[in-house]
Design a protein around this motif. Structure first.
Motif, PDB file in Angstrom:
ATOM      1  N   VAL A 845       0.832  -1.132  -0.064  1.00 19.23           N
ATOM      2  CA  VAL A 845       0.144  -0.137   0.091  1.00 19.23           C
ATOM      3  C   VAL A 845       0.906   1.236   0.024  1.00 19.23           C
ATOM      4  N   GLU A 846       0.681   2.124  -0.767  1.00 16.97           N
ATOM      5  CA  GLU A 846       1.348   3.381  -0.862  1.00 16.97           C
ATOM      6  C   GLU A 846       0.202   4.524  -1.045  1.00 16.97           C
ATOM      7  N   GLY A 847       0.265   5.463   0.056  1.00 13.98           N
ATOM      8  CA  GLY A 847      -0.852   6.401  -0.048  1.00 13.98           C
ATOM      9  C   GLY A 847      -2.322   5.772  -0.256  1.00 13.98           C
ATOM     10  N   GLU A 848      -2.902   6.184  -1.223  1.00 11.68           N
ATOM     11  CA  GLU A 848      -4.316   5.491  -1.463  1.00 11.68           C
ATOM     12  C   GLU A 848      -4.355   4.479  -2.440  1.00 11.68           C
ATOM     13  N   ALA A 849      -3.261   4.048  -2.981  1.00 13.77           N
ATOM     14  CA  ALA A 849      -3.013   2.984  -3.888  1.00 13.77           C
ATOM     15  C   ALA A 849      -2.756   1.625  -3.319  1.00 13.77           C
ATOM     16  N   LYS A 850      -3.155   0.517  -3.895  1.00 16.54           N
ATOM     17  CA  LYS A 850      -2.461  -0.794  -3.546  1.00 16.54           C
ATOM     18  C   LYS A 850      -1.819  -1.014  -4.977  1.00 16.54           C
ATOM     19  N   VAL A 851      -0.486  -1.124  -4.630  1.00 15.70           N
ATOM     20  CA  VAL A 851       0.409  -1.361  -5.873  1.00 15.70           C
ATOM     21  C   VAL A 851       0.617  -2.977  -5.897  1.00 15.70           C
ATOM     22  N   ILE A 852       0.485  -3.445  -7.013  1.00 16.99           N
ATOM     23  CA  ILE A 852       0.608  -4.894  -7.223  1.00 16.99           C
ATOM     24  C   ILE A 852       1.661  -5.416  -8.492  1.00 16.99           C
ATOM     25  N   GLY A 853       1.992  -6.693  -8.594  1.00 16.42           N
ATOM     26  CA  GLY A 853       2.637  -6.899  -9.559  1.00 16.42           C
ATOM     27  C   GLY A 853       3.293  -8.241  -9.175  1.00 16.42           C
ATOM     28  N   TYR A 854       3.873  -8.788 -10.227  1.00 14.57           N
ATOM     29  CA  TYR A 854       4.719  -9.957 -10.482  1.00 14.57           C
ATOM     30  C   TYR A 854       6.133  -9.972 -10.662  1.00 14.57           C
ATOM     31  N   TRP A 855       6.812 -10.434  -9.838  1.00 14.72           N
ATOM     32  CA  TRP A 855       8.103 -10.390 -10.066  1.00 14.72           C
ATOM     33  C   TRP A 855       8.364 -11.734 -11.247  1.00 14.72           C
ATOM     34  N   ASP A 856       9.322 -11.412 -12.453  1.00 20.37           N
ATOM     35  CA  ASP A 856       9.517 -12.701 -13.154  1.00 20.37           C
ATOM     36  C   ASP A 856      10.575 -13.777 -12.471  1.00 20.37           C
ATOM     37  N   ARG A 857      11.416 -13.234 -11.515  1.00 20.98           N
ATOM     38  CA  ARG A 857      12.052 -14.097 -10.860  1.00 20.98           C
ATOM     39  C   ARG A 857      13.108 -13.443  -9.618  1.00 20.98           C
ATOM     40  N   VAL A 858      13.066 -14.123  -8.666  1.00 18.35           N
ATOM     41  CA  VAL A 858      13.947 -13.638  -7.355  1.00 18.35           C
ATOM     42  C   VAL A 858      14.803 -14.468  -6.993  1.00 18.35           C
ATOM     43  N   ASP A 859      16.111 -14.416  -6.887  1.00 22.56           N
ATOM     44  CA  ASP A 859      16.851 -15.061  -6.353  1.00 22.56           C
ATOM     45  C   ASP A 859      17.435 -14.743  -4.876  1.00 22.56           C
ATOM     46  N   ARG A 860      17.322 -15.561  -3.933  1.00 15.21           N
ATOM     47  CA  ARG A 860      17.718 -15.238  -2.788  1.00 15.21           C
ATOM     48  C   ARG A 860      18.896 -16.107  -2.259  1.00 15.21           C
ATOM     49  N   ILE A 861      20.167 -15.229  -2.008  1.00 18.20           N
ATOM     50  CA  ILE A 861      21.263 -15.970  -1.483  1.00 18.20           C
ATOM     51  C   ILE A 861      21.780 -15.351  -0.382  1.00 18.20           C
ATOM     52  N   GLY A 862      21.607 -16.241   0.725  1.00 20.65           N
ATOM     53  CA  GLY A 862      21.830 -15.792   2.108  1.00 20.65           C
ATOM     54  C   GLY A 862      20.775 -14.755   2.263  1.00 20.65           C
ATOM     55  N   ASN A 863      21.093 -13.444   2.797  1.00 14.33           N
ATOM     56  CA  ASN A 863      19.953 -12.561   2.845  1.00 14.33           C
ATOM     57  C   ASN A 863      20.248 -11.338   1.979  1.00 14.33           C
ATOM     58  N   GLN A 864      20.745 -11.881   0.769  1.00 14.66           N
ATOM     59  CA  GLN A 864      20.708 -10.833  -0.360  1.00 14.66           C
ATOM     60  C   GLN A 864      19.518 -11.286  -1.421  1.00 14.66           C
ATOM     61  N   ALA A 865      19.016 -10.461  -1.946  1.00 20.24           N
ATOM     62  CA  ALA A 865      18.084 -10.643  -3.059  1.00 20.24           C
ATOM     63  C   ALA A 865      18.308 -10.047  -4.181  1.00 20.24           C
ATOM     64  N   LEU A 866      18.153 -10.605  -5.338  1.00 23.58           N
ATOM     65  CA  LEU A 866      18.402 -10.233  -6.681  1.00 23.58           C
ATOM     66  C   LEU A 866      17.034 -10.409  -7.447  1.00 23.58           C
ATOM     67  N   ILE A 867      16.405  -9.429  -8.038  1.00 25.15           N
ATOM     68  CA  ILE A 867      15.285  -9.213  -8.574  1.00 25.15           C
ATOM     69  C   ILE A 867      15.633  -9.107 -10.318  1.00 25.15           C
ATOM     70  N   ILE A 868      14.967 -10.185 -11.108  1.00 24.52           N
ATOM     71  CA  ILE A 868      15.385 -10.269 -12.480  1.00 24.52           C
ATOM     72  C   ILE A 868      14.138 -10.082 -13.317  1.00 24.52           C
ATOM     73  N   ASP A 869      14.089  -9.341 -14.353  1.00 27.20           N
ATOM     74  CA  ASP A 869      12.889  -9.336 -15.232  1.00 27.20           C
ATOM     75  C   ASP A 869      13.562  -9.351 -16.777  1.00 27.20           C
ATOM     76  N   TYR A 870      12.854 -10.480 -17.446  1.00 26.17           N
ATOM     77  CA  TYR A 870      13.255 -10.541 -18.726  1.00 26.17           C
ATOM     78  C   TYR A 870      12.539  -9.909 -19.850  1.00 26.17           C
ATOM     79  N   LYS A 871      13.438  -9.486 -20.793  1.00 26.09           N
ATOM     80  CA  LYS A 871      13.166  -8.702 -21.876  1.00 26.09           C
ATOM     81  C   LYS A 871      13.604  -9.413 -23.217  1.00 26.09           C
ATOM     82  N   THR A 872      12.614  -9.470 -24.277  1.00 22.51           N
ATOM     83  CA  THR A 872      12.939 -10.211 -25.416  1.00 22.51           C
ATOM     84  C   THR A 872      13.567  -9.247 -26.323  1.00 22.51           C
ATOM     85  N   SER A 873      13.772  -7.982 -26.029  1.00 28.25           N
ATOM     86  CA  SER A 873      14.127  -6.916 -27.108  1.00 28.25           C
ATOM     87  C   SER A 873      15.693  -7.102 -26.938  1.00 28.25           C
ATOM     88  N   GLU A 874      16.449  -6.374 -28.038  1.00 27.41           N
ATOM     89  CA  GLU A 874      17.801  -6.448 -28.185  1.00 27.41           C
ATOM     90  C   GLU A 874      18.357  -5.263 -27.306  1.00 27.41           C
TER      91      GLU A 874
END
Length: 972
Positions: A845-874
């Motif tokens: 929730v941010e202000g008056e909005a509920k923000v939603i989405g989907y992460w393509d992929r999240v890698d967690r190594i230890g307490n570190q997180a990496l968020i990945i989004d894939y693009k088919t463009s060049e």
DNA sequence: ACCCATCGATACCGA
DNA sequence: ATCGATGGGT
């Protein structure tokens, strides 16, 4: 979130239900006692107490998709991210997911398809001649629908009772010998049909909803190792609305909760789905499966006044098949009392009124609604529940005459195919499918698209009838001869040209493509609607969008041959089966009296409730036995069906009564016939339920003096008055934020009007690649590696052939996708990194909005997180990092992670797939978070205020799919 | 015991 | 629209 928060404001009994940790638990939640509060806080508690380590270890079964969504919403309030991580789904969704995760083990193709109720019927209709019907043949051929529906419902029940075709046949060979020969023959015939249907499904690689559960149960039963894995994965299982789960669903939950850590929540006095095979004693079944289960009964009611509760309790006590009654009679070893106490004091007791006719009953409702409203009760807090014998028209008419706004839920509301614009599209398609269909052509010619004048139309039709020639021929001849009026000549020529062009297109293109070409490219009708200021035009665009989403795309999925004539036949079949989906969901915020059936009222509450049509033979209605039933020997032991029926009707009445918070009206009339028909000779009797609830004879309304009675004219009631705007929280996805920032008018086209747009080839490519990648990651999470060939199979399955300029163009895009997948596969196999989340939902929730989405992929190594989004463009090697740093999408995804998990991801990446994988990296910083926040704030404010003015720019317009219909687009 | 008025089928609903 | 089942009345 601490324990104090989770338990704050709970009653003793609720607290007991939330915190119990001795093993299986049955929460017998009386009506209005805060069932959802208990289940959502129990989820939070299980996590806080470390009973499950992660929310993802929770499996929550719900009755419907809607219930799942509501639960997520509620959980969101209480446990923030926690429940969002759990599996919260219907029984069927869980079954489907388990089967897809283990498709090879279950002997299924990875892309098996599930037929819904409607497609199931169309499927059987297509294969009707292949069914081995004998004595039933005449009936099946003469009235297929009167045969199919009972047969499918019979098969559904058989699957629910775990009776396979083989078992049924075996029974026929054995026990049927003792039956009269005609009965035994019928059973043999049914068994053969059942078996044949099952074979047909398997031959086509599809399954129905019944199979979903049957196969999941079979898979888990046959593989103890796999079951043990699920037990480990889900150390605790919760089930909501447990009284309404079918027998097959019960077996599924018994398996998945076999380790004994299970919570079931339900109320046997609200079980109202017996007609689809739900047994009345589900809660007992839970206790039988888990004999050590603790039972917590919730009796503190937060909804109604005591007067209403007492009446409802008096009524339901007449049922003998309920846990409280069994407990009192000592038939179960539990002491259960369900005496509900209100926190609101005595209030007004329910009143019963009896009238000479429905009209008077309806007028009473209207007057009373007016009074309640004058006393400060908003219309939306008033509900009118009706029975199904007659349409709810009299009530609607009376409300309209009083000037009271109403909304009608349920099957009497107009559906998609009652919308003029949908009828018009169907007329167009019919004209293409059958040039001899003069009616459809007539409709099309007279429509706003061509506006052929009345005189011209009359001339054409009379000639067509006189000469016994199709309208189409006559039209062509008239245009050639120039025998129409001047404008008529133009319009007719235009229509002929459009039809010829579309017929040409239709030969080699999917139905959706042809329809789209007609609406956009040939006639520009869709553009005209989208640009119009008329609210009716806006609605028409929405209906067209829904037609594409729910009919055209649905057909694309099941079509064996995607061409216009088959599409028309498919729609006709569905229509004949009674399919007519609702359109334009009722605005939840609209202030209008809610008119609905008793079933639809389940789970809702209103300040005042009117129960109408409460007479014998009506409520309780008459019992109707299914056409085909399993023989007694194969069915589970059950209570006598007439008693079951009466008790279920009583529970339905109970549900209706307990929707009321303050005022409850029980209404009945002597005669429910519509005004035109002859009046009854015998007055209807007041429902026994009314007498049971009130414990006395109700007061009789004095008959109005004859002079004051106004004979009512028929006719449609006027539409309800427009209501106020909805005021719920605004739900925003990254796409919405981005689209609004790009151009508010684009936002309006995409997200408000939902103008259907031909899928851009790049989008189709992107979707298909994403699905393949997702499949790869999902397998990886389960410790498997998908070979490239399987990736390609998923990719091709997700491919949609519309929108390509040419076959060569499509080939090229397919090659492009295959190259991207190969690069992806090489990259992943070399890296060996393990995804933690795949296609993971997030919300904050941010202000008056509920923000939603989907992460393509999240890698967690230890307490570190990496968020990945894939693009088919060049992208060039140098530009990649820059793109990642500038990406609003990554900024919002990073912010989402921070809000959900409390820590900032250490890195976010865009991975461009072609020709080789190029990684663009960025590190989330305060600056990045601020950018996301500012974007969300701007978009929220803009959308809230309805500011949809165009913001044309070269960058925005050149890549905008709505350029062709946008009046503000820059010339390029 | 028999006649006749009356109702519902089609349902309500879910995956 | 019609027909079979049901329940109330006689």
């Amino acid at each position: 979130m601490g324990m104090a928060d989770i338990l704050s404001g709970l009653t003793e009994e609720q607290r007991a239900a939330v915190t119990y940790r001795g093993g299986p638990l049955l929460v017998l939640a009386g009506v209005g006692t805060g069932k959802t509060t208990v289940i959502t806080r129990r989820i939070a508690h299980l996590i806080a107490e470390g009973i499950v380590e992660r929310p993802s270890q929770l499996l929550v079964f719900t009755f419907s998709h809607q219930a799942a969504e509501e639960m997520l919403d509620r959980a969101f309030d209480w446990v923030r991210y926690a429940a969002l991580d759990a599996w919260v789904a219907t029984y069927h969704a869980v079954g489907e997911r388990i089967l897809r995760e283990n498709a090879p083990l279950a002997g299924l193709p990875p892309d098996f398809r599930v037929l819904d109720e409607w497609d199931q019927r169309v499927f059987l209709l297509d294969h009707l001649t292949e069914l081995p019907v004998r004595t039933l043949r005449p009936r099946a051929l003469r009235q297929p629908l009167r045969f199919l529906t009972p047969l499918l419902s019979f098969i559904g029940r058989a699957k629910d009772d775990a009776v396979s075709p083989e078992a049924y046949r075996a029974w026929c060979d054995g026990a049927a010998a003792s039956l009269p020969s005609d009965e035994a023959d019928l059973h043999r015939e049914l068994a053969d049909c059942y078996a044949a249907y099952q074979e047909l499904l398997e031959r086509d690689g599809v399954m129905d909803f019944g199979d979903l559960i049957v196969r999941t149960v079979r898979l888990l039963e046959g593989r103890p190792g796999l079951l043990a894995e699920y037990h480990q994965r889900f150390p605790h299982v919760l089930a909501d609305e447990f009284q309404d789960t079918s027998r097959a669903e019960l077996r599924l939950i018994e398996l998945l909760a076999g380790h004994g850590n299970a919570t079931a929540v339900g109320d046997d006095d609200q079980a109202i789905y017996g007609f689809r095979g739900v047994p009345w004693d589900n809660l007992l079944a839970f206790l039988r499966a888990f004999p050590l289960a603790k039972v917590v009964v919730l009796t503190q009611n937060f909804r109604s006044t005591q007067g209403i509760l007492d009446a409802a309790t008096r009524l339901i006590r007449a049922n003998s098949y309920r846990l409280e009654a069994l407990s009192l009679r000592g038939e179960i070893p539990y002491s259960i009392t369900k005496e509900l106490t209100s926190i609101h004091g005595p209030g007004h007791p329910p009143v019963h009124r009896q009238f000479p006719s429905v009209e008077e009953e309806a007028e009473f409702v209207a007057r009373e609604v007016r009074k309640l409203n004058a006393a400060g009760v908003p219309y939306r807090e008033i509900a009118l529940l009706y029975r199904n014998r007659y349409r709810p028209d009299p009530y609607l008419r009376a409300l309209s005459e009083e000037g009271i706004p109403w909304t009608l839920a349920g099957r009497f509301r107009a559906g998609m195919f009652d919308q003029e614009v949908i009828r018009l599209m169907m007329s167009f398609l019919r004209t293409l499918a059958d040039p001899g269909d003069s009616q459809s052509l007539y409709h099309l010619l007279g429509s706003p698209i061509y506006r052929l004048g009345g005189e011209d139309l009359a001339l054409l039709t009379s000639r067509s009838q006189r000469e016994h020639r199709p309208l189409r021929q006559v039209l062509a001849a008239a245009v050639a001869a120039g025998s129409l009026s001047e404008e008529g000549q133009q319009a007719a020529a235009r229509a002929l040209a459009d039809l010829a062009a579309c017929e040409d297109l239709a030969r080699g293109n999917p139905a959706g493509r042809v329809l789209y070409a007609f609406l956009m490219e040939r006639t520009g009708y869709l553009q005209a609607l989208a640009q119009s200021d008329d609210p009716a035009a806006g609605q028409a665009v929405e209906h067209i969008a829904e037609f594409f989403e729910r009919v055209v795309h649905r057909f694309e999925e099941v079509a064996r041959y995607d061409r216009v004539p088959w599409f028309v036949r498919y729609v006709d079949e569905l229509r004949e089966l009674g399919w007519n989906p609702m359109v334009g969901e009722a605005e939840p915020g609209v202030d209008a009296v809610q008119v609905m059936t008793f079933h639809q009222a389940k789970g809702m509450e209103f300040v005042a409730v009117f129960l109408t049509g409460l007479v014998e033979d009506f409520f309780p209605g008459r019992i109707t036995r299914p056409t085909f039933v399993l023989p007694r020997g194969l069915r589970g032991e059950d209570i006598p069906e007439d008693i079951a029926h009466l008790e279920e009707q009583r529970r339905l009445f109970y549900v209706g009564m307990t929707r009321a918070k303050r005022r409850l009206y029980l209404l009945s009339a002597d005669d429910y016939r519509p005004p035109g028909e002859a009046p009854r000779k015998r007055m209807a009797k007041v429902s026994r339920f009314v007498l049971e609830a009130l414990g006395e004879q109700g007061e009789r309304s004095p008959e109005a003096p004859a002079l004051l009675r106004i004979r009512r004219q028929g006719g449609e009631p006027p539409p309800p008055a427009p209501g106020s705007e909805g005021t719920g929280p605004l739900q925003l996805s990254f796409r919405q934020v981005d689209d609004w920032l790009t151009c508010p008018l684009k936002y309006r086209y995409v997200h408000v009007l939902r103008v259907p747009i031909r899928l851009h080839p790049i989008v189709i490519l992107g979707n298909a690649v994403h699905q393949a990648i997702q499949a790869y990651h999902l397998a990886k999470v389960q410790g498997r590696t998908l070979p490239l060939a399987e990736l390609e199979a998923v990719f091709r399955h997700a491919w949609r052939s519309e929108g390509f300029l040419s076959a060569a163009h499509e080939e090229e895009m397919l090659r492009h996708g295959a190259a991207a997948l190969a690069a992806f596969h090489r990259f992943e196999e070399a890296s060996g990194a393990q995804p933690t989340f795949v296609e993971k939902f997030f919300a904050f929730v941010e202000g008056e909005a509920k923000v939603i989405g989907y992460w393509d992929r999240v890698d967690r190594i230890g307490n570190q997180a990496l968020i990945i989004d894939y693009k088919t463009s060049e992208v060039g090697e140098e530009a990649a990092d820059h793109r990642a740093r500038e990406s609003l999408q990554l900024a919002i995804y990073a912010l989402g992670y921070e809000r959900m998990f409390g820590d900032r991801p250490h890195e976010v990446q865009l991975r461009f797939l072609t020709p080789e994988v190029v990684v663009g990296r960025a590190t989330p910083t305060d600056r990045l978070a601020d950018r996301a926040l500012a974007a969300i704030r701007d978009a929220t404010a803009g959308i809230r205020s309805g500011a949809f003015a165009a913001k044309p720019s070269f960058a925005a317009c050149s890549s905008c799919a709505y350029r062709t219909i946008c009046p503000s687009a820059l010339p390029l």
